[in-house]
Scaffold this motif. Sequence first.
Motif, PDB file in Angstrom:
ATOM      1  N   SER A 474       0.850  -1.186   0.000  1.00 60.80           N
ATOM      2  CA  SER A 474       0.000   0.000   0.000  1.00 60.80           C
ATOM      3  C   SER A 474       0.884   1.234   0.000  1.00 60.80           C
ATOM      4  O   SER A 474       1.871   1.305   0.736  1.00 60.80           O
ATOM      5  N   PHE A 475       0.547   2.214  -0.849  1.00 61.04           N
ATOM      6  CA  PHE A 475       1.309   3.455  -0.916  1.00 61.04           C
ATOM      7  C   PHE A 475       0.690   4.567  -0.066  1.00 61.04           C
ATOM      8  O   PHE A 475       1.184   5.694  -0.072  1.00 61.04           O
ATOM      9  N   ALA A 476      -0.390   4.254   0.628  1.00 61.29           N
ATOM     10  CA  ALA A 476      -1.028   5.275   1.454  1.00 61.29           C
ATOM     11  C   ALA A 476      -0.071   5.708   2.560  1.00 61.29           C
ATOM     12  O   ALA A 476       0.581   4.871   3.191  1.00 61.29           O
ATOM     13  N   PRO A 477       0.033   6.999   2.835  1.00 62.71           N
ATOM     14  CA  PRO A 477       0.949   7.461   3.875  1.00 62.71           C
ATOM     15  C   PRO A 477       0.432   7.140   5.267  1.00 62.71           C
ATOM     16  O   PRO A 477      -0.770   6.926   5.466  1.00 62.71           O
ATOM     17  N   ALA A 478       1.328   7.101   6.221  1.00 66.62           N
ATOM     18  CA  ALA A 478       0.921   6.942   7.612  1.00 66.62           C
ATOM     19  C   ALA A 478       0.273   8.242   8.092  1.00 66.62           C
ATOM     20  O   ALA A 478       0.733   9.336   7.747  1.00 66.62           O
ATOM     21  N   PRO A 479      -0.787   8.157   8.866  1.00 66.21           N
ATOM     22  CA  PRO A 479      -1.437   9.377   9.360  1.00 66.21           C
ATOM     23  C   PRO A 479      -0.497  10.190  10.243  1.00 66.21           C
ATOM     24  O   PRO A 479       0.262   9.622  11.047  1.00 66.21           O
ATOM     25  N   ASP A 480      -0.545  11.506  10.080  1.00 68.77           N
ATOM     26  CA  ASP A 480       0.228  12.406  10.925  1.00 68.77           C
ATOM     27  C   ASP A 480      -0.548  12.610  12.224  1.00 68.77           C
ATOM     28  O   ASP A 480      -1.126  13.660  12.482  1.00 68.77           O
ATOM     29  N   LEU A 481      -0.547  11.552  13.028  1.00 72.57           N
ATOM     30  CA  LEU A 481      -1.432  11.480  14.188  1.00 72.57           C
ATOM     31  C   LEU A 481      -0.868  10.431  15.139  1.00 72.57           C
ATOM     32  O   LEU A 481      -0.310   9.418  14.694  1.00 72.57           O
ATOM     33  N   PRO A 482      -1.000  10.625  16.440  1.00 69.52           N
ATOM     34  CA  PRO A 482      -0.583   9.563  17.364  1.00 69.52           C
ATOM     35  C   PRO A 482      -1.405   8.292  17.147  1.00 69.52           C
ATOM     36  O   PRO A 482      -2.511   8.325  16.601  1.00 69.52           O
ATOM     37  N   VAL A 483      -0.849   7.173  17.593  1.00 73.37           N
ATOM     38  CA  VAL A 483      -1.587   5.916  17.529  1.00 73.37           C
ATOM     39  C   VAL A 483      -2.888   6.067  18.299  1.00 73.37           C
ATOM     40  O   VAL A 483      -2.885   6.581  19.429  1.00 73.37           O
ATOM     41  N   PRO A 484      -4.029   5.692  17.714  1.00 73.19           N
ATOM     42  CA  PRO A 484      -5.307   5.850  18.417  1.00 73.19           C
ATOM     43  C   PRO A 484      -5.287   5.224  19.808  1.00 73.19           C
ATOM     44  O   PRO A 484      -4.861   4.079  20.001  1.00 73.19           O
ATOM     45  N   SER A 498     -18.894  -0.749  22.314  1.00 72.91           N
ATOM     46  CA  SER A 498     -18.509   0.645  22.522  1.00 72.91           C
ATOM     47  C   SER A 498     -17.002   0.804  22.515  1.00 72.91           C
ATOM     48  O   SER A 498     -16.252  -0.147  22.764  1.00 72.91           O
ATOM     49  N   ALA A 499     -16.579   2.029  22.225  1.00 76.33           N
ATOM     50  CA  ALA A 499     -15.156   2.376  22.248  1.00 76.33           C
ATOM     51  C   ALA A 499     -15.009   3.769  22.831  1.00 76.33           C
ATOM     52  O   ALA A 499     -15.833   4.657  22.570  1.00 76.33           O
ATOM     53  N   LEU A 500     -13.975   3.963  23.637  1.00 74.63           N
ATOM     54  CA  LEU A 500     -13.632   5.271  24.181  1.00 74.63           C
ATOM     55  C   LEU A 500     -12.265   5.657  23.626  1.00 74.63           C
ATOM     56  O   LEU A 500     -11.298   4.912  23.757  1.00 74.63           O
ATOM     57  N   VAL A 501     -12.209   6.832  22.994  1.00 73.77           N
ATOM     58  CA  VAL A 501     -10.956   7.351  22.442  1.00 73.77           C
ATOM     59  C   VAL A 501     -10.551   8.553  23.281  1.00 73.77           C
ATOM     60  O   VAL A 501     -11.285   9.544  23.347  1.00 73.77           O
ATOM     61  N   LEU A 502      -9.391   8.449  23.919  1.00 70.36           N
ATOM     62  CA  LEU A 502      -8.896   9.522  24.779  1.00 70.36           C
ATOM     63  C   LEU A 502      -7.755  10.263  24.097  1.00 70.36           C
ATOM     64  O   LEU A 502      -7.079   9.709  23.221  1.00 70.36           O
ATOM     65  N   PRO A 503      -7.516  11.519  24.498  1.00 67.08           N
ATOM     66  CA  PRO A 503      -6.383  12.257  23.921  1.00 67.08           C
ATOM     67  C   PRO A 503      -5.072  11.519  24.148  1.00 67.08           C
ATOM     68  O   PRO A 503      -4.876  10.854  25.170  1.00 67.08           O
ATOM     69  N   SER A 537      -7.884   2.437  11.380  1.00 67.33           N
ATOM     70  CA  SER A 537      -8.469   3.405  10.457  1.00 67.33           C
ATOM     71  C   SER A 537      -9.848   3.869  10.891  1.00 67.33           C
ATOM     72  O   SER A 537     -10.289   4.951  10.494  1.00 67.33           O
ATOM     73  N   ALA A 538     -10.537   3.081  11.710  1.00 66.36           N
ATOM     74  CA  ALA A 538     -11.873   3.463  12.169  1.00 66.36           C
ATOM     75  C   ALA A 538     -11.830   4.611  13.170  1.00 66.36           C
ATOM     76  O   ALA A 538     -12.868   5.229  13.441  1.00 66.36           O
ATOM     77  N   TYR A 539     -10.644   4.923  13.710  1.00 67.96           N
ATOM     78  CA  TYR A 539     -10.575   5.877  14.822  1.00 67.96           C
ATOM     79  C   TYR A 539      -9.674   7.074  14.538  1.00 67.96           C
ATOM     80  O   TYR A 539      -9.373   7.843  15.452  1.00 67.96           O
ATOM     81  N   LEU A 540      -9.269   7.263  13.292  1.00 68.71           N
ATOM     82  CA  LEU A 540      -8.349   8.359  13.009  1.00 68.71           C
ATOM     83  C   LEU A 540      -9.002   9.714  13.265  1.00 68.71           C
ATOM     84  O   LEU A 540      -8.439  10.569  13.968  1.00 68.71           O
ATOM     85  N   THR A 541     -10.179   9.937  12.692  1.00 69.86           N
ATOM     86  CA  THR A 541     -10.855  11.220  12.907  1.00 69.86           C
ATOM     87  C   THR A 541     -11.233  11.390  14.373  1.00 69.86           C
ATOM     88  O   THR A 541     -11.091  12.485  14.942  1.00 69.86           O
ATOM     89  N   SER A 542     -11.690  10.313  14.998  1.00 71.96           N
ATOM     90  CA  SER A 542     -12.049  10.389  16.417  1.00 71.96           C
ATOM     91  C   SER A 542     -10.833  10.731  17.273  1.00 71.96           C
ATOM     92  O   SER A 542     -10.942  11.491  18.249  1.00 71.96           O
ATOM     93  N   GLN A 543      -9.650  10.190  16.926  1.00 71.48           N
ATOM     94  CA  GLN A 543      -8.446  10.512  17.687  1.00 71.48           C
ATOM     95  C   GLN A 543      -8.070  11.972  17.518  1.00 71.48           C
ATOM     96  O   GLN A 543      -7.630  12.622  18.481  1.00 71.48           O
ATOM     97  N   TRP A 544      -8.252  12.493  16.305  1.00 71.96           N
ATOM     98  CA  TRP A 544      -7.957  13.908  16.103  1.00 71.96           C
ATOM     99  C   TRP A 544      -8.884  14.768  16.968  1.00 71.96           C
ATOM    100  O   TRP A 544      -8.429  15.723  17.618  1.00 71.96           O
ATOM    101  N   PHE A 545     -10.170  14.437  17.008  1.00 69.91           N
ATOM    102  CA  PHE A 545     -11.091  15.171  17.884  1.00 69.91           C
ATOM    103  C   PHE A 545     -10.683  14.998  19.346  1.00 69.91           C
ATOM    104  O   PHE A 545     -10.737  15.957  20.129  1.00 69.91           O
ATOM    105  N   ALA A 546     -10.273  13.797  19.723  1.00 67.45           N
ATOM    106  CA  ALA A 546      -9.843  13.585  21.104  1.00 67.45           C
ATOM    107  C   ALA A 546      -8.663  14.490  21.444  1.00 67.45           C
ATOM    108  O   ALA A 546      -8.614  15.094  22.528  1.00 67.45           O
ATOM    109  N   ASP A 547      -7.721  14.610  20.528  1.00 63.59           N
ATOM    110  CA  ASP A 547      -6.544  15.435  20.792  1.00 63.59           C
ATOM    111  C   ASP A 547      -6.856  16.927  20.786  1.00 63.59           C
ATOM    112  O   ASP A 547      -5.985  17.737  21.145  1.00 63.59           O
ATOM    113  N   GLN A 548      -8.072  17.292  20.410  1.00 64.76           N
ATOM    114  CA  GLN A 548      -8.513  18.691  20.562  1.00 64.76           C
ATOM    115  C   GLN A 548      -9.137  18.919  21.934  1.00 64.76           C
ATOM    116  O   GLN A 548      -9.626  20.013  22.227  1.00 64.76           O
ATOM    117  N   GLY A 549      -9.132  17.872  22.774  1.00 68.22           N
ATOM    118  CA  GLY A 549      -9.586  18.045  24.149  1.00 68.22           C
ATOM    119  C   GLY A 549     -10.852  17.321  24.521  1.00 68.22           C
ATOM    120  O   GLY A 549     -11.481  17.671  25.523  1.00 68.22           O
TER     121      GLY A 549
END
Length: 745
Positions: A474-484, A498-503, A537-549
């Motif tokens: 796969s040539f897709a880049p790694a997300p510029d984001l911490p591991v979920p 259920s899943a809880l995503v913390l900063p 991949s299911a939690y990338l956007t959620s992790q970004w929101f988590a890291d916003q607080g």
Amino acid sequence: MSFPRQQARTRRFTIGVPRAFQVSPDGRRVTFLRGRNGEDAATCLWIRDLDEAAERVVADPRTIGADDEDLPAEERARRERLRETGAGIVSYTVDADFTRAVFTLSGRLYTADLAGGAAPSGVAAAVAPVVDPAVSPKGDAAAYVSGGALHVVGLDGGGDRVLAEPDGDGVAWGLAEFVAAEEMSRYRGLWWAPDGSAVLAARVDDSPVARWTISDPANPDAAARTMAYPAAGTPNADVRLAVLSLDGDGLAEPRWIDWDRDELPYLARAGWTGRGAGGGAPAGSGTGAPPEVVFTAQSRDQRTLALLRADPLTGKAVRELAETDATWVENMPGVPAFTASRELVWIGRGEQDGRRALLVGGRESGPPGGAYLRAVADVDGDRVLYSASPAGRPGEVGLWLLDTATGQTSAVEVPHEASGGGRPGGEGAVLSGRLGGGTLVVQRRGMDADGVRTVLMRGAESGGAPVVAGAVESFAPAPDLPVPNVRFWSAGERGVPSALVLPSWYDPDAEGTAARLPVLMDPYGGPHAQRVLRTRSAYLTSQWFADQGFAVVIADGRGTPGISVEWEQAVHGDLAGPVLEDQVAALHDAAARFGCLDLDRVAIRGWSFGGYLASLAVLRRPEVFHAAVAGAPVTDFSLYDTHYTERYLGTPQGRPEAYARSSVLEGWAGQNRPLMLIHGLADDNVVFAHTQRLSSALLAAGRAHTVLPLSGITHMASEETTAENLLLLQVEFLHRSLGSGPNPR
């Protein structure tokens, strides 16, 4: 590069991921689609030779000189139904011997050599615009649609012939109608006979369907677009099937397939017995018996699904079996199919516990251990590859290989070193795959690695364990984001996944109320989709929101797949109550379990059904939810399509109370909470009228709210600038509404 920009530019990290695999009959070669890198949206067609461990580009849009920008309206609609955001070569078909592929670019037909490596060439005789072409099993011709007519064109210098043409306004041949593509996962309307002598085609007459108009207020000089939209309780398109022989010249005389279309009006699946390569036909018999037309048809109330066979010469259809259910019968992926021994492969209700079962020749043949059966992936000779979730683990998806000759079933296991360092097989991961000629293509997505791992395995036909024969990068880049940073559990007395995503920076063991975080519920929550899956991949956007607080909570309540038929059917007659109740239950269970959630600051966001759920939550349960962002929400189900809506709610005429229970336009609580509505003005799935009606009702009630209309955007907000800024605007709105601040480190 910021994560919102990176995600938008890579189209959610899908550019550069290999997909759309096909396997040669001898298992020695595989074809697939992939861009040249993680930001080049011009998808290429590739081929991999397993013997030589080498791959090459078969067709590159950039070297062909076609930019795939000038798409016909039918192709744009087809891609919208497929949720296809890519460009370049987005689909292709191959012939039976794996020597030739066909595809379109900018509405023109191209053919590519899979055997000798000759450069791709355009088919000059084909009449542009070409839509949804399929190569014949012999590789000497292609069938396609242009202007509603069904054409067949020779690929070795032959001419173009119209087999069938529209015989009235609203008539088209060879394409899937709106509800088939949007709701039944049937994306085409033509299927080659296995010997290439005829084409089975759907004739669609959408003249009975109501016309809706979609316009762009930002461009008043542009003409409005009129489309046929079958809203709940209104007429559907009239769909027939016919066999069109290639004998003779000119228009073919249709040999109509005769079945009770009044009882079973929905055409769910269609094809031939025998291996009709390139036409999407069920897997082959291999016995030399004359091929038959085989298809499934469904009643409008969806309580009956019948499998029928038809003689292609007489058109007479006979019912082979029927599934019935007092609630509804699901159209299951991958069936009907047939083994080399001509045994029917089917998914139906098991006799003992009522779970869905894999049936081969009428015998229950899996899945093992009470697993939740999801789909038949492929049939290769007398072997069946299927996917299922282990009992009690709905977030995991594994693959099983059944040898129908011996009855032996084995789990597909990807060795540790080949799975990107993760655990073997489907344990703690989501697997998908293809099977052909004894070769397995397995794609693994897990919590232990970014992106997708694609492994090629050989020896599936031997009865032993398949062995790794290589990988496709796969040539897709790694997300510029911490591991979920994800925690999984089953919430409440119903055990809601259920899943809880913390900063990434948050210490959950810190004491005091200052350490508690505002909460963001981030669901989809509706039928046919899960959010709580064991894949990063299911939690990338959620992790970004988590890291916003935020502490982000995701829950798959009743109505979602993965657990049981009864769990899915719990929303029958009420799409609002059970799903909202389960979100509240998951939220309160998370707060009690983890102790770091601030229940005085709870927001919810979602798109499509998730947008419906978000608006419903803040309007009906404002004591729980204090702000919401609702993207493309369904607010009035009488404005949504027949096949989806009537499955759950019946018709508005017959069950008005179900529509009232499920509507966002009524049943509000007294307290007003901040609500942002986001909707694309070009959306032809959930039309902008949904948001407009809710906004008008809120205005009439004196309730403040925010509406963000997106000019030129469809149900998929994939345009780069729009996608990036939508994330930034949402997080700013949520912080402002909850009185919280960004990233309080």
